[in-house]
Design a protein around this motif. Structure first.
Motif, PDB file in Angstrom:
ATOM      1  N   UNK A   1       5.534  12.948  -0.328  1.00  0.00           N
ATOM      2  CA  UNK A   1       5.023  13.409  -1.616  1.00  0.00           C
ATOM      3  C   UNK A   1       5.373  14.881  -1.829  1.00  0.00           C
ATOM      4  N   UNK A   2       5.198  15.682  -0.776  1.00  0.00           N
ATOM      5  CA  UNK A   2       5.469  17.117  -0.893  1.00  0.00           C
ATOM      6  C   UNK A   2       6.952  17.407  -1.058  1.00  0.00           C
ATOM      7  N   UNK A   3       7.798  16.634  -0.364  1.00  0.00           N
ATOM      8  CA  UNK A   3       9.240  16.861  -0.421  1.00  0.00           C
ATOM      9  C   UNK A   3       9.945  15.526  -0.622  1.00  0.00           C
ATOM     10  N   UNK A   4      10.075  15.078  -1.860  1.00  0.00           N
ATOM     11  CA  UNK A   4      10.691  13.780  -2.123  1.00  0.00           C
ATOM     12  C   UNK A   4      12.197  13.770  -1.888  1.00  0.00           C
ATOM     13  N   UNK A   5      12.847  14.930  -1.956  1.00  0.00           N
ATOM     14  CA  UNK A   5      14.299  14.988  -1.750  1.00  0.00           C
ATOM     15  C   UNK A   5      14.619  14.809  -0.274  1.00  0.00           C
ATOM     16  N   UNK A   6      15.736  14.144   0.008  1.00  0.00           N
ATOM     17  CA  UNK A   6      16.135  13.944   1.394  1.00  0.00           C
ATOM     18  C   UNK A   6      17.323  13.017   1.467  1.00  0.00           C
ATOM     19  N   UNK A   7      17.671  12.601   2.676  1.00  0.00           N
ATOM     20  CA  UNK A   7      18.838  11.742   2.864  1.00  0.00           C
ATOM     21  C   UNK A   7      18.497  10.264   2.774  1.00  0.00           C
ATOM     22  N   UNK A   8      17.202   9.922   2.794  1.00  0.00           N
ATOM     23  CA  UNK A   8      16.785   8.526   2.731  1.00  0.00           C
ATOM     24  C   UNK A   8      16.535   8.136   1.276  1.00  0.00           C
ATOM     25  N   UNK A   9      17.164   7.073   0.831  1.00  0.00           N
ATOM     26  CA  UNK A   9      16.989   6.607  -0.546  1.00  0.00           C
ATOM     27  C   UNK A   9      15.641   5.904  -0.678  1.00  0.00           C
TER      28      UNK A   9
ATOM     29  N   UNK B   1       0.835  -1.211   0.000  1.00  0.00           N
ATOM     30  CA  UNK B   1       0.000   0.000   0.000  1.00  0.00           C
ATOM     31  C   UNK B   1       0.861   1.249   0.000  1.00  0.00           C
ATOM     32  N   UNK B   2       1.862   1.279   0.863  1.00  0.00           N
ATOM     33  CA  UNK B   2       2.769   2.423   0.946  1.00  0.00           C
ATOM     34  C   UNK B   2       3.480   2.660  -0.389  1.00  0.00           C
ATOM     35  N   UNK B   3       4.059   1.600  -0.950  1.00  0.00           N
ATOM     36  CA  UNK B   3       4.791   1.744  -2.203  1.00  0.00           C
ATOM     37  C   UNK B   3       3.876   2.188  -3.340  1.00  0.00           C
ATOM     38  N   UNK B   4       2.652   1.669  -3.367  1.00  0.00           N
ATOM     39  CA  UNK B   4       1.710   2.035  -4.431  1.00  0.00           C
ATOM     40  C   UNK B   4       1.354   3.508  -4.366  1.00  0.00           C
ATOM     41  N   UNK B   5       1.075   4.011  -3.175  1.00  0.00           N
ATOM     42  CA  UNK B   5       0.716   5.432  -3.037  1.00  0.00           C
ATOM     43  C   UNK B   5       1.857   6.316  -3.526  1.00  0.00           C
ATOM     44  N   UNK B   6       3.073   6.050  -3.063  1.00  0.00           N
ATOM     45  CA  UNK B   6       4.218   6.881  -3.441  1.00  0.00           C
ATOM     46  C   UNK B   6       4.476   6.805  -4.940  1.00  0.00           C
TER      47      UNK B   6
ATOM     48  N   UNK C   1      -2.989  23.748   2.193  1.00  0.00           N
ATOM     49  CA  UNK C   1      -4.005  24.600   2.826  1.00  0.00           C
ATOM     50  C   UNK C   1      -5.414  24.325   2.322  1.00  0.00           C
ATOM     51  N   UNK C   2      -5.558  23.887   1.062  1.00  0.00           N
ATOM     52  CA  UNK C   2      -6.882  23.601   0.512  1.00  0.00           C
ATOM     53  C   UNK C   2      -7.165  22.110   0.404  1.00  0.00           C
ATOM     54  N   UNK C   3      -6.246  21.298   0.944  1.00  0.00           N
ATOM     55  CA  UNK C   3      -6.372  19.854   0.770  1.00  0.00           C
ATOM     56  C   UNK C   3      -6.846  19.099   1.991  1.00  0.00           C
ATOM     57  N   UNK C   4      -7.369  19.811   2.991  1.00  0.00           N
ATOM     58  CA  UNK C   4      -7.796  19.147   4.216  1.00  0.00           C
ATOM     59  C   UNK C   4      -8.854  18.094   4.001  1.00  0.00           C
ATOM     60  N   UNK C   5      -9.835  18.402   3.178  1.00  0.00           N
ATOM     61  CA  UNK C   5     -10.922  17.453   2.930  1.00  0.00           C
ATOM     62  C   UNK C   5     -10.401  16.177   2.289  1.00  0.00           C
ATOM     63  N   UNK C   6      -9.551  16.326   1.268  1.00  0.00           N
ATOM     64  CA  UNK C   6      -9.001  15.151   0.603  1.00  0.00           C
ATOM     65  C   UNK C   6      -8.146  14.329   1.565  1.00  0.00           C
ATOM     66  N   UNK C   7      -7.395  15.001   2.429  1.00  0.00           N
ATOM     67  CA  UNK C   7      -6.539  14.282   3.376  1.00  0.00           C
ATOM     68  C   UNK C   7      -7.382  13.463   4.352  1.00  0.00           C
ATOM     69  N   UNK C   8      -8.416  14.063   4.900  1.00  0.00           N
ATOM     70  CA  UNK C   8      -9.282  13.361   5.849  1.00  0.00           C
ATOM     71  C   UNK C   8      -9.972  12.181   5.166  1.00  0.00           C
ATOM     72  N   UNK C   9     -10.441  12.381   3.935  1.00  0.00           N
ATOM     73  CA  UNK C   9     -11.057  11.289   3.182  1.00  0.00           C
ATOM     74  C   UNK C   9     -10.065  10.139   3.020  1.00  0.00           C
ATOM     75  N   UNK C  10      -8.819  10.466   2.695  1.00  0.00           N
ATOM     76  CA  UNK C  10      -7.794   9.442   2.491  1.00  0.00           C
ATOM     77  C   UNK C  10      -7.504   8.684   3.777  1.00  0.00           C
TER      78      UNK C  10
ATOM     79  N   UNK D   1       0.437  11.127   7.283  1.00  0.00           N
ATOM     80  CA  UNK D   1       1.204  12.374   7.351  1.00  0.00           C
ATOM     81  C   UNK D   1       2.646  12.156   6.906  1.00  0.00           C
ATOM     82  N   UNK D   2       3.201  10.985   7.213  1.00  0.00           N
ATOM     83  CA  UNK D   2       4.540  10.658   6.718  1.00  0.00           C
ATOM     84  C   UNK D   2       4.522  10.561   5.191  1.00  0.00           C
ATOM     85  N   UNK D   3       3.527   9.846   4.670  1.00  0.00           N
ATOM     86  CA  UNK D   3       3.397   9.713   3.216  1.00  0.00           C
ATOM     87  C   UNK D   3       3.205  11.078   2.569  1.00  0.00           C
ATOM     88  N   UNK D   4       2.365  11.901   3.168  1.00  0.00           N
ATOM     89  CA  UNK D   4       2.084  13.230   2.651  1.00  0.00           C
ATOM     90  C   UNK D   4       3.367  14.054   2.552  1.00  0.00           C
ATOM     91  N   UNK D   5       4.201  13.989   3.582  1.00  0.00           N
ATOM     92  CA  UNK D   5       5.444  14.768   3.569  1.00  0.00           C
ATOM     93  C   UNK D   5       6.406  14.254   2.502  1.00  0.00           C
TER      94      UNK D   5
END
Length: 204
Positions: free
Chosen positions: A175-183, A97-102, A128-137, A169-173
């Motif tokens: 998606x918003x910021x894919x760059x980082x130190x974790x491969x 599920x996690x891999x599919x979403x990403x 800021x405008x995505x609260x409804x979609x986030x709660x639905x998810x 919320x981890x998945x959301x972050x």
């Protein structure tokens, strides 16, 4: 530009059919030229309806963007509901599920275009405008896991909605910021990350 032909010349043009055609046309138009360069007239022409119909059925261009985004989320959720039937363990279901979403969001043509060319329009849809979609998810994902637990006789998960929200919320972050130190650029890396960090959120 050629108009999109109806699915059947004899099919009744119901509300659902017209709205689906409008959203299909809008998605293609957004993917091809972006939201900023798309007009209601462009969407109407591609959907083979008049512009008044677009306004009446969906609304303004921003309303169309929200409707398209919502439908794409529902399509992803429908795909997630099919995952449990292909896996025997809770761990495998969570990692898949996690891999599919990403991977779906990373490879989505509209998301890729908007991240590159129109981040100022996409980011509000996800923040800021995505609260409804986030709660639905969150609730939809919790429902999927709750059904999995019952159908496969897995251990009950206390505070399931809260745990799913933290994981989302981890998945959301990511998606918003894919760059980082974790491969996280392969299916294997995503699965390893899910086993190490997402699974404990849900089970411990």
């Amino acid at each position: 530009m050629p108009r999109t032909a109806p699915a059947s010349a004899n099919a009744p043009r119901t509300d659902a059919t017209i709205e689906d055609r409008i959203l299909d046309a809008a998605l293609v138009q957004f993917e091809q030229v972006g939201v900023k360069k798309t007009t209601i007239e462009d969407i109407a022409r591609k959907a083979d309806v008049d512009r008044v119909t677009v306004y009446r059925r969906i609304g303004s261009r921003d309303d169309v963007v929200r409707a398209v985004t919502g439908r794409e989320i529902q399509r992803l959720l429908a795909e997630l509901r099919e995952i449990p039937s292909r896996h025997a363990t809770f761990e495998d279901i969570v990692t898949a599920t996690f891999a599919t979403v990403i991977m779906r969001w990373r490879s989505h043509a509209l998301v890729e275009r908007m991240v590159t060319l129109e981040p100022e329009r996409l980011l509000p849809q996800l923040t800021t405008e995505g609260g409804t979609f986030f709660v639905i998810s969150v609730h939809a994902t919790a429902d999927i896991l709750r059904d999995v637990v019952h159908e496969k006789n897995f251990r009950e998960l206390p505070d399931l909605v809260a745990r799913v929200e933290v994981a989302c919320r981890v998945v959301h972050s990511l998606i918003l910021q894919p760059a980082g130190t974790i491969y996280l650029d392969s299916d294997e890396a995503l699965a390893d990350f899910a086993r190490e960090y997402i699974l404990p959120i849900l089970t411990r």
